[in-house]
Design an enzyme around this catalytic site. Structure first.
Site, PDB file in Angstrom:
ATOM      1  N   ASN A 155      43.182  47.988  33.323  1.00  0.00           N
ATOM      2  CA  ASN A 155      42.843  48.383  34.706  1.00  0.00           C
ATOM      3  C   ASN A 155      44.086  48.367  35.613  1.00  0.00           C
ATOM      4  O   ASN A 155      43.976  48.481  36.822  1.00  0.00           O
ATOM      5  CB  ASN A 155      41.754  47.465  35.289  1.00  0.00           C
ATOM      6  CG  ASN A 155      42.220  46.018  35.422  1.00  0.00           C
ATOM      7  OD1 ASN A 155      43.355  45.686  35.090  1.00  0.00           O
ATOM      8  ND2 ASN A 155      41.345  45.159  35.922  1.00  0.00           N
ATOM      9  N   HIS A 199      46.226  45.821  35.972  1.00  0.00           N
ATOM     10  CA  HIS A 199      46.664  44.543  36.551  1.00  0.00           C
ATOM     11  C   HIS A 199      48.007  44.114  35.965  1.00  0.00           C
ATOM     12  O   HIS A 199      48.331  44.412  34.820  1.00  0.00           O
ATOM     13  CB  HIS A 199      45.587  43.452  36.427  1.00  0.00           C
ATOM     14  CG  HIS A 199      45.381  42.878  35.069  1.00  0.00           C
ATOM     15  ND1 HIS A 199      44.127  42.602  34.563  1.00  0.00           N
ATOM     16  CD2 HIS A 199      46.240  42.490  34.093  1.00  0.00           C
ATOM     17  CE1 HIS A 199      44.245  42.079  33.360  1.00  0.00           C
ATOM     18  NE2 HIS A 199      45.522  42.000  33.047  1.00  0.00           N
ATOM     19  N   GLU A 215      44.494  41.824  40.181  1.00  0.00           N
ATOM     20  CA  GLU A 215      43.532  42.860  39.837  1.00  0.00           C
ATOM     21  C   GLU A 215      43.585  44.009  40.855  1.00  0.00           C
ATOM     22  O   GLU A 215      44.174  43.858  41.934  1.00  0.00           O
ATOM     23  CB  GLU A 215      42.114  42.252  39.804  1.00  0.00           C
ATOM     24  CG  GLU A 215      41.943  41.089  38.822  1.00  0.00           C
ATOM     25  CD  GLU A 215      41.922  41.527  37.341  1.00  0.00           C
ATOM     26  OE1 GLU A 215      42.284  42.677  37.016  1.00  0.00           O
ATOM     27  OE2 GLU A 215      41.531  40.686  36.503  1.00  0.00           O
ATOM     28  N   ASP A 252      51.164  33.226  35.073  1.00  0.00           N
ATOM     29  CA  ASP A 252      49.824  32.805  35.478  1.00  0.00           C
ATOM     30  C   ASP A 252      49.263  31.681  34.622  1.00  0.00           C
ATOM     31  O   ASP A 252      49.804  31.345  33.564  1.00  0.00           O
ATOM     32  CB  ASP A 252      48.860  34.013  35.471  1.00  0.00           C
ATOM     33  CG  ASP A 252      49.142  34.995  34.340  1.00  0.00           C
ATOM     34  OD1 ASP A 252      49.681  34.563  33.303  1.00  0.00           O
ATOM     35  OD2 ASP A 252      48.825  36.176  34.486  1.00  0.00           O
TER      36      ASP A 252
HETATM   37  C1  F6R Z   1      49.496  37.579  30.996  1.00  0.00           C
HETATM   38  C2  F6R Z   1      49.238  38.477  32.101  1.00  0.00           C
HETATM   39  C3  F6R Z   1      48.425  39.718  31.946  1.00  0.00           C
HETATM   40  C4  F6R Z   1      48.627  40.442  30.617  1.00  0.00           C
HETATM   41  C5  F6R Z   1      47.710  41.660  30.550  1.00  0.00           C
HETATM   42  C6  F6R Z   1      47.835  42.377  29.226  1.00  0.00           C
HETATM   43  O1  F6R Z   1      50.266  36.463  31.397  1.00  0.00           O
HETATM   44  O2  F6R Z   1      49.655  38.185  33.166  1.00  0.00           O
HETATM   45  O3  F6R Z   1      48.747  40.591  33.003  1.00  0.00           O
HETATM   46  O4  F6R Z   1      49.958  40.817  30.488  1.00  0.00           O
HETATM   47  O5  F6R Z   1      46.387  41.233  30.714  1.00  0.00           O
HETATM   48  O6  F6R Z   1      47.327  41.549  28.217  1.00  0.00           O
HETATM   49  P1  F6R Z   1      47.464  41.929  26.679  1.00  0.00           P
HETATM   50  O7  F6R Z   1      48.914  41.861  26.364  1.00  0.00           O
HETATM   51  O8  F6R Z   1      46.686  40.872  25.954  1.00  0.00           O
HETATM   52  O9  F6R Z   1      46.911  43.296  26.523  1.00  0.00           O
END
Ligand code: F6R
Length: 244
Positions: free
Chosen positions: A136, A138, A143, A67
């Site tokens: 959550n 995702h 989301e 992303d």
């Molecule tokens: C990042 C991504 C997100 C993260 C998720 C967890 O490229 O796509 O899905 O993997 O938000 O983030 P952290 O590792 O910061 O808890």
């Protein structure tokens, strides 16, 4: 889903790095799907150390990131482009032409989504996709409520995701409202998936992933439908989770 238990974040990072190094050494022209965020940072540090000490090469490795924030030029220090160059790409011998992230500053974002999807397919698909998970549920920036059929798309970030990511920006007002993300179907097409989950804040999400229903209200639950998923999770993330 195979679940590997790690003692703590350091151990998780070591196990994940070893896992990826083995994949890269077995297939030096591997196509990797990569994630940003806090969770993979320790893994990336170890990949860099291994490259420096033992020379594992990335010359023929191709990467596709999950992303990017909408509206951010690659040069923006808070872009995922910058994150990946700072934390991995600049420190290994990968060729920049093999590095791919969605272009969040494309003039035609819809076209960019189609193009990103086509580029992944053109590369023969992703061999191993590295994932983190939001509290959550995702994955990528998909989301809760995202269709399991979704492909690369523009999404609105949930308030909880913007709050969680504000730590990288200093001020929540700086966190964009939109991102381009691989869709759930894009992620599910990967031949293999490695999900990393660390810390108490992910404990409830981990429980839902393992014990809950497969449902679009909890995006990561879709991983239960994939035939080759490995989860490396630390004790804090797994505390109280009943493993099947
Ligand atoms: C990042 C991504 C997100 C993260 C998720 C967890 O490229 O796509 O899905 O993997 O938000 O983030 P952290 O590792 O910061 O808890």
């Amino acid at each position: 889903m195979r679940i590997i238990q790690a003692n703590d974040y350091d151990h998780l990072s070591e196990l994940a790095a070893n896992y990826l190094i083995d994949k890269i050494q077995t297939n030096p022209a591997i196509v990797l799907g990569l994630a940003t965020g806090g969770t993979p940072l320790g893994t990336y540090k170890r990949l860099i150390k291994d490259h420096e000490l033992y020379g594992t090469t990335y010359k023929n490795v191709t990467t596709y990131n999950l992303d990017e924030y909408v509206g951010f030029l690659p040069e923006n220090p808070n872009s995922y482009h910058a994150f990946m160059y700072d934390n991995l790409f600049e420190k290994v011998d990968i060729s920049t032409e093999n590095v791919h992230l969605p272009n969040g500053s494309a003039v035609d974002l819809v076209e960019e989504c189609k193009d990103y999807e086509a580029r992944i397919e053109g590369a023969g698909g992703i061999d191993v996709q590295l994932l983190g998970m939001g509290s959550n549920g995702h994955i990528g920036f998909n989301e809760p409520g995202t269709s399991f059929q979704s492909t690369t798309q523009i999404v609105e970030l949930a308030p909880s995701t913007r709050e969680a990511n504000a730590r990288f920006f200093g001020d929540i007002r700086e966190v964009p409202n939109q991102a381009i993300t691989m869709g759930i179907a894009t992620i599910m097409k990967s031949k293999e998936i490695l999900l990393l989950v660390s810390g108490e804040s992910k404990n409830e999400a981990m429980r839902k992933l393992v014990e809950g229903e497969v449902d679009e209200s909890f995006p990561a639950s879709v991983l239960n439908n994939h035939s080759h998923v490995t989860i490396i999770a630390d004790k804090k993330a797994l505390s109280g989770v009943t493993l099947r």
